[in-house]
Design a protein around this motif. Sequence first.
Motif, PDB file in Angstrom:
ATOM      1  N   ILE A  28      35.063  89.718  44.172  1.00 14.41           N
ATOM      2  CA  ILE A  28      36.061  89.689  45.254  1.00 14.41           C
ATOM      3  C   ILE A  28      37.318  90.485  44.843  1.00 14.41           C
ATOM      4  O   ILE A  28      37.867  91.248  45.624  1.00 14.41           O
ATOM      5  N   LEU A  31      36.441  94.336  44.806  1.00 17.50           N
ATOM      6  CA  LEU A  31      35.844  94.951  45.988  1.00 17.50           C
ATOM      7  C   LEU A  31      36.870  95.800  46.733  1.00 17.50           C
ATOM      8  O   LEU A  31      37.887  95.290  47.201  1.00 17.50           O
ATOM      9  N   PRO A  33      38.419  97.873  49.803  1.00 19.93           N
ATOM     10  CA  PRO A  33      38.305  97.691  51.261  1.00 19.93           C
ATOM     11  C   PRO A  33      37.244  98.594  51.915  1.00 19.93           C
ATOM     12  O   PRO A  33      36.623  98.203  52.892  1.00 19.93           O
ATOM     13  N   ASP A  34      37.044  99.800  51.334  1.00 21.31           N
ATOM     14  CA  ASP A  34      36.041 100.716  51.912  1.00 21.31           C
ATOM     15  C   ASP A  34      34.616 100.174  51.768  1.00 21.31           C
ATOM     16  O   ASP A  34      33.711 100.585  52.491  1.00 21.31           O
ATOM     17  N   VAL A  36      33.764  96.894  51.892  1.00 16.30           N
ATOM     18  CA  VAL A  36      33.559  95.589  52.550  1.00 16.30           C
ATOM     19  C   VAL A  36      32.464  95.686  53.613  1.00 16.30           C
ATOM     20  O   VAL A  36      31.602  94.820  53.719  1.00 16.30           O
ATOM     21  N   SER A  37      32.484  96.781  54.372  1.00 14.27           N
ATOM     22  CA  SER A  37      31.493  96.926  55.450  1.00 14.27           C
ATOM     23  C   SER A  37      30.079  97.038  54.873  1.00 14.27           C
ATOM     24  O   SER A  37      29.115  96.554  55.465  1.00 14.27           O
ATOM     25  N   VAL A  39      29.042  95.640  52.030  1.00 15.77           N
ATOM     26  CA  VAL A  39      28.670  94.279  51.603  1.00 15.77           C
ATOM     27  C   VAL A  39      28.254  93.459  52.826  1.00 15.77           C
ATOM     28  O   VAL A  39      27.244  92.742  52.799  1.00 15.77           O
ATOM     29  N   ALA A  40      29.013  93.614  53.930  1.00 17.93           N
ATOM     30  CA  ALA A  40      28.700  92.880  55.168  1.00 17.93           C
ATOM     31  C   ALA A  40      27.322  93.280  55.692  1.00 17.93           C
ATOM     32  O   ALA A  40      26.512  92.428  56.071  1.00 17.93           O
ATOM     33  N   SER A  43      24.630  91.861  53.431  1.00 14.98           N
ATOM     34  CA  SER A  43      24.602  90.412  53.565  1.00 14.98           C
ATOM     35  C   SER A  43      23.835  90.053  54.843  1.00 14.98           C
ATOM     36  O   SER A  43      22.986  89.150  54.854  1.00 14.98           O
ATOM     37  N   THR A  79      28.306  88.447  45.974  1.00 18.08           N
ATOM     38  CA  THR A  79      29.152  88.056  47.112  1.00 18.08           C
ATOM     39  C   THR A  79      28.347  88.117  48.408  1.00 18.08           C
ATOM     40  O   THR A  79      28.391  87.186  49.222  1.00 18.08           O
ATOM     41  N   ALA A  80      27.618  89.211  48.594  1.00 17.75           N
ATOM     42  CA  ALA A  80      26.824  89.382  49.823  1.00 17.75           C
ATOM     43  C   ALA A  80      25.787  88.259  49.948  1.00 17.75           C
ATOM     44  O   ALA A  80      25.615  87.677  51.022  1.00 17.75           O
TER      45      ALA A  80
END
Lengths: 196, 171
Positions: A28, A31, A33-34, A36-37, A39-40, A43, A79-80
């Motif tokens: 966390i 990670l 910010p670029d 994050v998408s 990982v999302a 996930s 995290t994912a």
Amino acid sequence: MHISEGVLSAGVIATSTVVLAPLIINSIRKLHPDDVSKVALLSALFFVVSTIHLPLGVTSVHFMLLGIIGIMLGWHSFTALLIALLLQAMLIGFGGISSLSANTLNTGIGALTGFYLFKLLKDRLPTIVVSFLVGFVPILVASVGIAVALLFSSEDFLIVAQTALIAHLPLAVVEGIMMVFLFKTLQKYQIKGLNI
Amino acid sequence: MRVIILFLLPIFIYAHSLSVTASYENKELFIESFYGDGNPCKGCFFRVKKDDKKVFQGNLDHEGVFEQEVKLTAPFDVHINGGMGHWADVIIEGNEMGEESDVTNSTNTMMNSIDETKIRQIIRSELNKQNTKIESLIEKNKSNTEKMLIGLGYILGIFGLWQLFARKKEK
């Protein structure tokens, strides 16, 4: 592949939580910010594919695609997977809150194996072999993790642990083959940041 | 595009969540459990717990049903293990209509030979079972795809907020 609620002993839950916590905190914190998408997306991918179960004799198995998750996320895989497994436990009843850390750790280590396997072998072996191994090995690693967690919880789970291992062998082969086709597709489109 | 299709295609293959419905009436325990695609939880193991202590356990039959007289005291939890990570719980609350057993049949002189209370109990028990079966049918019709879409919505929300805060922090 998910370990149910109430199956694991307190020792296994505590140990897996202690091991997982720094990995998640580190992920966390680091990670960008670029990313994050990304990982999302992965996930969500894990959440969907691991909800679909394929009948296999008296039991059923599900896809995990840990190889591709590992290659794309590396250490952020934890995290994912944590988010996906938490939502599965809460919404669908797969796994459980008490076994969340053990499930995340097992699948996360599998994904990480895929990540390092790819790094190590991508320039040494033909792509078809690397892609198969990246699909095959993480599933085996994750199922060994499940078996170990069950055995450490109680010796009564020996048969369940053996079944988990054997049931995931065909799945590992199928994921290996899937990964070969996935690699070919990804190579063809040369998706930015993937470096396949 | 092909990659997206490959990722989304499995949504249309059936999925296995586990649902359970149960009732307890006149010492008769009725449990029915099934997967998200409507298949019964054949021979699944279940546990009845009261105050976190196991008070009864057994297995469902090949139709995913258990129906037997069992001496229990409501409220209690029924926990079904569908194997390979699938589980489901249901709480049986205390019988709200239990007090009705005190009703006497003094107003109906025509039914002297029949125990009215007994008839009421039998009807209630049968209706309860039917209600449980209807609830079970409603549950079966609930799509698992719906739950998956809810999950995807949560993922989008969680990571969306994460990105929002990360961007703000960066500025």
